[in-house]
Design a protein around this motif. Sequence first.
Motif, PDB file in Angstrom:
ATOM      1  N   TYR A  97       8.270  17.002   4.542  1.00 22.26           N
ATOM      2  CA  TYR A  97       7.543  16.009   5.315  1.00 22.26           C
ATOM      3  C   TYR A  97       7.091  14.886   4.392  1.00 22.26           C
ATOM      4  N   VAL A  98       6.814  13.731   4.976  1.00 23.59           N
ATOM      5  CA  VAL A  98       6.290  12.590   4.242  1.00 23.59           C
ATOM      6  C   VAL A  98       5.177  11.963   5.078  1.00 23.59           C
ATOM      7  N   THR A  99       4.074  11.598   4.428  1.00 23.80           N
ATOM      8  CA  THR A  99       2.936  10.978   5.101  1.00 23.80           C
ATOM      9  C   THR A  99       2.613   9.649   4.425  1.00 23.80           C
ATOM     10  N   TYR A 100       2.526   8.592   5.222  1.00 26.77           N
ATOM     11  CA  TYR A 100       2.205   7.259   4.710  1.00 26.77           C
ATOM     12  C   TYR A 100       0.733   6.964   5.036  1.00 26.77           C
ATOM     13  N   VAL A 101      -0.054   6.662   3.995  1.00 24.85           N
ATOM     14  CA  VAL A 101      -1.484   6.400   4.159  1.00 24.85           C
ATOM     15  C   VAL A 101      -1.813   5.049   3.529  1.00 24.85           C
TER      16      VAL A 101
ATOM     17  N   VAL B 143      19.404  10.438   4.821  1.00 23.30           N
ATOM     18  CA  VAL B 143      18.078  10.175   4.258  1.00 23.30           C
ATOM     19  C   VAL B 143      18.251   9.778   2.792  1.00 23.30           C
ATOM     20  N   SER B 144      17.542   8.763   2.358  1.00 17.22           N
ATOM     21  CA  SER B 144      17.610   8.313   0.964  1.00 17.22           C
ATOM     22  C   SER B 144      16.241   7.844   0.521  1.00 17.22           C
ATOM     23  N   TYR B 145      16.058   7.727  -0.785  1.00 17.59           N
ATOM     24  CA  TYR B 145      14.803   7.191  -1.300  1.00 17.59           C
ATOM     25  C   TYR B 145      14.564   5.781  -0.782  1.00 17.59           C
ATOM     26  N   ASP B 146      15.634   5.023  -0.669  1.00 10.48           N
ATOM     27  CA  ASP B 146      15.499   3.640  -0.221  1.00 10.48           C
ATOM     28  C   ASP B 146      14.931   3.581   1.200  1.00 10.48           C
ATOM     29  N   LYS B 147      15.432   4.444   2.093  1.00 12.55           N
ATOM     30  CA  LYS B 147      14.953   4.457   3.472  1.00 12.55           C
ATOM     31  C   LYS B 147      13.542   5.037   3.574  1.00 12.55           C
ATOM     32  N   LEU B 148      13.242   6.008   2.726  1.00 11.79           N
ATOM     33  CA  LEU B 148      11.930   6.635   2.779  1.00 11.79           C
ATOM     34  C   LEU B 148      10.838   5.745   2.186  1.00 11.79           C
ATOM     35  N   PHE B 149      11.141   5.150   1.012  1.00  8.25           N
ATOM     36  CA  PHE B 149      10.082   4.495   0.245  1.00  8.25           C
ATOM     37  C   PHE B 149      10.210   2.980   0.126  1.00  8.25           C
ATOM     38  N   GLY B 150      11.449   2.476   0.242  1.00  2.66           N
ATOM     39  CA  GLY B 150      11.712   1.099  -0.143  1.00  2.66           C
ATOM     40  C   GLY B 150      10.746   0.070   0.417  1.00  2.66           C
ATOM     41  N   ASP B 151      10.556   0.060   1.728  1.00  3.24           N
ATOM     42  CA  ASP B 151       9.698  -0.947   2.360  1.00  3.24           C
ATOM     43  C   ASP B 151       8.248  -0.835   1.884  1.00  3.24           C
TER      44      ASP B 151
ATOM     45  N   ALA C  63      10.297   2.732   8.288  1.00  8.41           N
ATOM     46  CA  ALA C  63       9.051   2.193   8.835  1.00  8.41           C
ATOM     47  C   ALA C  63       9.026   0.680   8.697  1.00  8.41           C
ATOM     48  N   PRO C  64       9.798  -0.023   9.541  1.00  6.95           N
ATOM     49  CA  PRO C  64       9.889  -1.467   9.391  1.00  6.95           C
ATOM     50  C   PRO C  64       8.556  -2.163   9.544  1.00  6.95           C
ATOM     51  N   ALA C  65       7.633  -1.574  10.289  1.00 10.95           N
ATOM     52  CA  ALA C  65       6.332  -2.208  10.491  1.00 10.95           C
ATOM     53  C   ALA C  65       5.316  -1.727   9.458  1.00 10.95           C
ATOM     54  N   LEU C  66       5.753  -0.914   8.479  1.00 12.54           N
ATOM     55  CA  LEU C  66       4.858  -0.358   7.466  1.00 12.54           C
ATOM     56  C   LEU C  66       3.637   0.294   8.101  1.00 12.54           C
ATOM     57  N   ALA C  67       3.900   1.143   9.060  1.00  8.40           N
ATOM     58  CA  ALA C  67       2.808   1.829   9.755  1.00  8.40           C
ATOM     59  C   ALA C  67       2.460   3.116   9.027  1.00  8.40           C
ATOM     60  N   GLU C  68       1.211   3.522   9.156  1.00  8.28           N
ATOM     61  CA  GLU C  68       0.829   4.839   8.682  1.00  8.28           C
ATOM     62  C   GLU C  68       1.464   5.885   9.609  1.00  8.28           C
ATOM     63  N   GLY C  69       1.652   7.077   9.104  1.00  6.56           N
ATOM     64  CA  GLY C  69       2.221   8.118   9.959  1.00  6.56           C
ATOM     65  C   GLY C  69       2.674   9.325   9.165  1.00  6.56           C
ATOM     66  N   HIS C  70       2.983  10.360   9.895  1.00  7.58           N
ATOM     67  CA  HIS C  70       3.423  11.629   9.320  1.00  7.58           C
ATOM     68  C   HIS C  70       4.781  11.969   9.937  1.00  7.58           C
ATOM     69  N   PHE C  71       5.782  12.243   9.094  1.00  7.84           N
ATOM     70  CA  PHE C  71       7.131  12.467   9.587  1.00  7.84           C
ATOM     71  C   PHE C  71       7.691  13.757   8.992  1.00  7.84           C
ATOM     72  N   VAL C  72       8.322  14.543   9.844  1.00 11.32           N
ATOM     73  CA  VAL C  72       8.905  15.817   9.424  1.00 11.32           C
ATOM     74  C   VAL C  72      10.419  15.715   9.502  1.00 11.32           C
TER      75      VAL C  72
END
Length: 713
Positions: free
Chosen positions: A689-693, A549-557, A532-541
């Motif tokens: 799934y992961v959801t960014y809020v 997939v890695s923690y760095d790609k999921l959470f880092g930004d 999520a380079p733009a740090l957008a909210e969203g829900h991803f499955v």
Amino acid sequence: MSDLDSKINEHFAGFVVRKDLVKAVKGNAIVPTYVLEYLLGQYCATDDEATIQAGIEIVKDILRKHYVHRSEAGLIQSTIRERGRYKVIDQISVSLNEKTDSYEAVFENLGIKKVAVDSNTVKAHPKLLVTGVWCIADVQYEFTEEARVSPWILESIKPIQIAKVDYEQYRDVRRAFTSDEWIDLLMQSIGFRPEAFGRRSKLLQLLRLIPFVERNYNLIELGPKGTGKSHVYSEFSPHGQLISGGEVTIPKLFVNNSNGRIGLVGYWDVVAFDEFAGREKTANKALVDIMKNYMANKSFSRGINPMGAEASFSFVGNTDHNVPYMLKNSDLFEALPRQFHDSAFIDRLHAYLPGWEIDVIRGEMFTKGYGFIVDYLAEILRHLRSEDFSNRVHQFFKVSEKISERDRTAISKTMSGLLKLIFPDGSQTDAEVEELLRLAMESRKRVKDQLARIDSTYPEVDFHYIGSDGFKRGVTTVEEEEYPQFYHTRGAADPEGHEEVPIEPAVAPSPHDTKERVVPTTVSVLPASKIAPALAEGHFVYAENRKGVSYDKLFGDYLDGASLIVVTDPYIRLFYQIRNMMEFVEMMIRRKPPEDQVKIHLVTAPDEGNVSRQRELLDSITAACTGSVVEFSWAFDTSGTAHARDIVTDTGWKIVLDRGLDIFQSPIKTEGFSLGDRLQDHRVIKGFYVTYVKLAAETSKTIDPAAGEQWGR
């Protein structure tokens, strides 16, 4: 025994066997599993250990006395001569000698030919005329002075297969098992330990069985070596025949014009082509044309009259390159011989099983639990071939009307096969049907998407289905989500390599609204480099079995800039789960400049019965972080209220995870020398799934890590 093993023995007494017994009796006997399990089923189909051990000795004695090893063929021939008659276990085939107008048998291991066979035996067992069949046979020796008469006589023969199966009982007893228990029972029946496989991996293994339960079903599996692609076709059933792709001829497969005798498709439920792949291989064009006609119309013609058959085809072979290479440079069928790398042939395949998702077979994957005697299950599956379960889908979902009739047929046959395997009693729920429907559609979509690469005349196809709520649900393949920058050839991906799909609220459609509504179950196809380079909210499955997939790609930004991070996950208990926590900490250490500092606080639940070990390991992380840019602390949620799994930062981001940090499948154990063990990008994931809020500013507040307080809830 496990609870499942006890339940299996309770409901299927006499029809199940402990699967590790095959190795105990096999020795150096080169016989299929179904032959050994047939014998074990006669003497070891029980959970009584004493009876099992006695049965093993009986079976070993039978094999020692009657199974014919090629190296001991001369000794067995002598035994038959001296005794006049002797019982043997061997692979037997029969042919007609037109000069003498008599049938003659060949014993593969015993090495004898021209064994006299009476016509009634051939009529009772016509498969003997097509290929070798494993049998228990009584052989006589009667010498005669006449040179043209063979001294060998086949007195009696019994093909190794179970005599009778009560299908109604099988279907009724199925109701005593949950869906998960039944899938695990089927996994144990084909020899695998269910715990070594994820849900999707189990379904992919069962996909290999569909040709046994569905008539005229065409399946292809291409993937790396060592994944057991041909095992089920050579070892599982007496109704399947595995042949080398290079040994196929028109007379052998379809019909011999010289005598009018039908080939393999007329006698076997499944004909599997081993080592089918290989660009350097060649195939007879006439054979390819007849195969294409048979795969499409269930019939073939050589000469005057067309002939029909019910055999399913399975094509298995090894790929030369990995998935991203194939998608970037060619297509997922690139390994096929040139004559079969043909759009008309490929379009007749009902499903493409992604062999690259199947693990290399390892010792710890084999079960020691109970499963069906494979011959019993093979007879059940054969009975089910005459039924059609595809209409069960229509009770819950409607497949897109925009796909072709050939696509629809492929999806229906795959669905029917999966339902026969898992729900023979009709106990499926709408959620379970949806899971299988997505797999069936994905398996056909993989074929259709590659056809678009091979032949530009094939139109784009929108693979989706509509639920009872009227919403449209799209279907994607795992490799489409994992490698979107290579997968799409018609501008589906943007220049950055990802496609944004808006999330629509689940609003029920108005009865006056005829417009199709879209609720994507997979909401985004993500790029390999950034989540999520733009740090957008969203829900991803994320689909099970993908990599990259890695923690760095999921959470880092989302964690950059934070000075306090609280991880709430009640299941940081076992060693591998605590190692996941350590890898999360390592990720933050790599990302943080050395002059910065961040506090990471874990809120978890105690591991009852092993809490001292859990404390020791968590304290080890705290000690390891001393002097680094990370200060790690942890606390037990003694109130028992921390059921959610999420990550919250003091910069206002909340990341919700249905699996917490436990998103990876177990890597292959190679004493550390495995990329999957060392690098998260090379690890296979579970479905999650992961959801960014983005939290409102007033909900963020500092916390006391020692108190285990959480905020933003």
